[in-house]
Design an enzyme around this catalytic site. Structure first.
Site, mmCIF file in Angstrom:
data_model
loop_
_atom_site.group_PDB
_atom_site.id
_atom_site.type_symbol
_atom_site.label_atom_id
_atom_site.label_comp_id
_atom_site.label_asym_id
_atom_site.label_seq_id
_atom_site.Cartn_x
_atom_site.Cartn_y
_atom_site.Cartn_z
ATOM 1 N N LYS A 63 -38.319 -23.960 8.860
ATOM 2 C CA LYS A 63 -38.227 -22.648 8.201
ATOM 3 C C LYS A 63 -38.289 -22.816 6.690
ATOM 4 O O LYS A 63 -39.006 -22.088 5.998
ATOM 5 C CB LYS A 63 -36.923 -21.937 8.605
ATOM 6 C CG LYS A 63 -37.014 -21.321 9.990
ATOM 7 C CD LYS A 63 -35.680 -20.850 10.533
ATOM 8 C CE LYS A 63 -35.874 -20.416 11.987
ATOM 9 N NZ LYS A 63 -34.629 -20.187 12.711
ATOM 10 N N GLN A 107 -28.517 -19.512 11.546
ATOM 11 C CA GLN A 107 -29.130 -20.233 12.670
ATOM 12 C C GLN A 107 -28.178 -20.247 13.874
ATOM 13 O O GLN A 107 -27.018 -20.633 13.753
ATOM 14 C CB GLN A 107 -29.471 -21.664 12.233
ATOM 15 C CG GLN A 107 -30.174 -22.494 13.287
ATOM 16 C CD GLN A 107 -31.564 -21.958 13.641
ATOM 17 O OE1 GLN A 107 -32.345 -21.601 12.763
ATOM 18 N NE2 GLN A 107 -31.868 -21.883 14.933
ATOM 19 N N ASP A 130 -33.844 -11.544 11.085
ATOM 20 C CA ASP A 130 -33.942 -11.927 12.502
ATOM 21 C C ASP A 130 -33.958 -10.687 13.401
ATOM 22 O O ASP A 130 -34.235 -10.789 14.599
ATOM 23 C CB ASP A 130 -32.713 -12.779 12.879
ATOM 24 C CG ASP A 130 -33.084 -14.217 13.185
ATOM 25 O OD1 ASP A 130 -34.284 -14.506 13.295
ATOM 26 O OD2 ASP A 130 -32.163 -15.047 13.322
#
Ligand code: NDP
Length: 309
Positions: A63, A107, A130
């Site tokens: 990422k 995460q 997200d």
């Protein structure tokens, strides 16, 4: 025909997620450059990693690499596994308050002593790249503007590369997780598809799948979907990523028995190299979209096809 679609010997077309992700990354790069001019700074994504989970380490590394390659600022917070829930919530609150941060990604999975739901819900919905907060999920249900989850958005984008307009297509999504299955079903509905959401209690799953123009397994069971579950000519978007051991070697397989499925599918994503690379690409798109929306700017032109379709 796009380079994302490549012919296979069976007559099916492979949907190349690496090429797709490269195209979307390039659009995000163009959008980031346009936004940097308007904002006077690069769009910025903050990634928070708690603990040493090896798979998470790899995802976070990728990422960061792709965020920077797209001309965005990557802000990294690596915290020890013993970090308390309170300290993590304090960090998220600081990132929420920081005007120079456009997107926040915590995460998952988090260590067991931390309530992941609570942490995700503490993210400012305007920075929820997200797309996992209840607010973002509610916006998706209502068809209201908001940030959409990355992996399901990648699935829809790949299906559109194969088929163009998806209106009227019959879609079967297998799996009803908050992360993938449910948002995928809603995103295909947004494309005017007729959607069936299947799960572990679905009766006669093979028969349900055999009616699908577009089949999207998101289960996590290696090669569960067999070739005879697939309607001839159907498009198969395989979300599953499963590690299997064969002859002492580890390899990744999807939820679909690829060698069987390719004999009947019209279009199919491989594993690896299908849906997987699209997730980060959509994360970059969401970061740009968040940066634009927070600044009251319209969506950069480079993203209008990806977000508007
Ligand atoms: P979850 O474990 O959260 O959900 C799995 C879903 O599959 C559940 O809804 C479950 O149904 C359903 N299911 C389980 N067994 C069966 C069965 N025998 N028949 C039909 N349905 C079944 O997984 P995720 O949604 O998080 O992930 C799914 C897969 O996608 C995994 O392989 C994961 O690695 C992969 N993935 C890939 C990503 C990427 O490409 N970037 C990102 C995220 C995930 P029920 O609700 O009834 O229990």
């Amino acid at each position: 025909m796009s380079e994302i679609l490549t012919p296979h010997d069976s007559g099916a077309m492979l949907i190349d997620g690496k090429a797709g992700a490269a195209a979307v990354d390039a659009a995000a790069r163009a959008a980031a450059a346009e936004l940097a001019g308007a904002l006077g700074r690069q769009p910025a994504l903050a990634v928070v990693l708690v603990g040493e989970d090896p798979a998470s380490q790899v995802y976070v590394r990728n990422k960061i690499r792709r965020t920077e390659a797209a001309g965005m600022r990557s802000i990294e917070h690596r915290l020890p596994a013993e970090t308390t829930e309170h300290d993590l919530l304090t960090l998220v609150a600081a990132l929420n308050a920081d005007d120079g941060v456009d997107g926040i990604l915590v995460q998952l999975p988090l260590p067991a002593h931390i309530d992941a739901r609570l942490v995700v819900e503490s993210i400012d919905p305007a920075k929820d790249v997200d797309g996992l907060t209840a607010r973002s999920a509610g916006a998706l249900v209502q068809g209201a503007p908001g940030l959409r989850p990355c992996t399901p958005s990648g699935c829809v984008w790949l299906a559109r590369q194969a088929l163009g307009d998806l209106t009227g297509k019959s879609v079967v999504v297998i799996g009803r997780s908050i992360l993938v299955g449910k948002p995928a079903a809603l995103l295909f509905l947004e494309q005017n598809c007729t959607v069936t959401l299947a799960h572990s209690r679905t009766a006669d799953l093979a028969k349900v799948c055999a009616g699908a123009d577009i089949l999207v397994p998101a289960v996590g069971r290696p090669e569960m979907v067999r070739g005879d579950w697939i309607k001839p000519g159907a498009t198969v978007i395989d979300v599953g990523i499963n590690r299997v051991e064969a002859d002492g070697k580890a390899r990744l397989v999807g939820d679909v028995a690829f060698d069987e499925a390719i004999e009947s599918a019209g279009f199919i994503t491989p594993v690896p190299g299908g849906v997987g690379p699209m997730t980060i690409a959509m994360l970059l798109v969401n970061t740009c979209a968040a940066a634009a929306a927070r600044a009251g700017l319209s969506t950069p032109n480079a993203l209008s096809d990806i977000l508007g379709g």
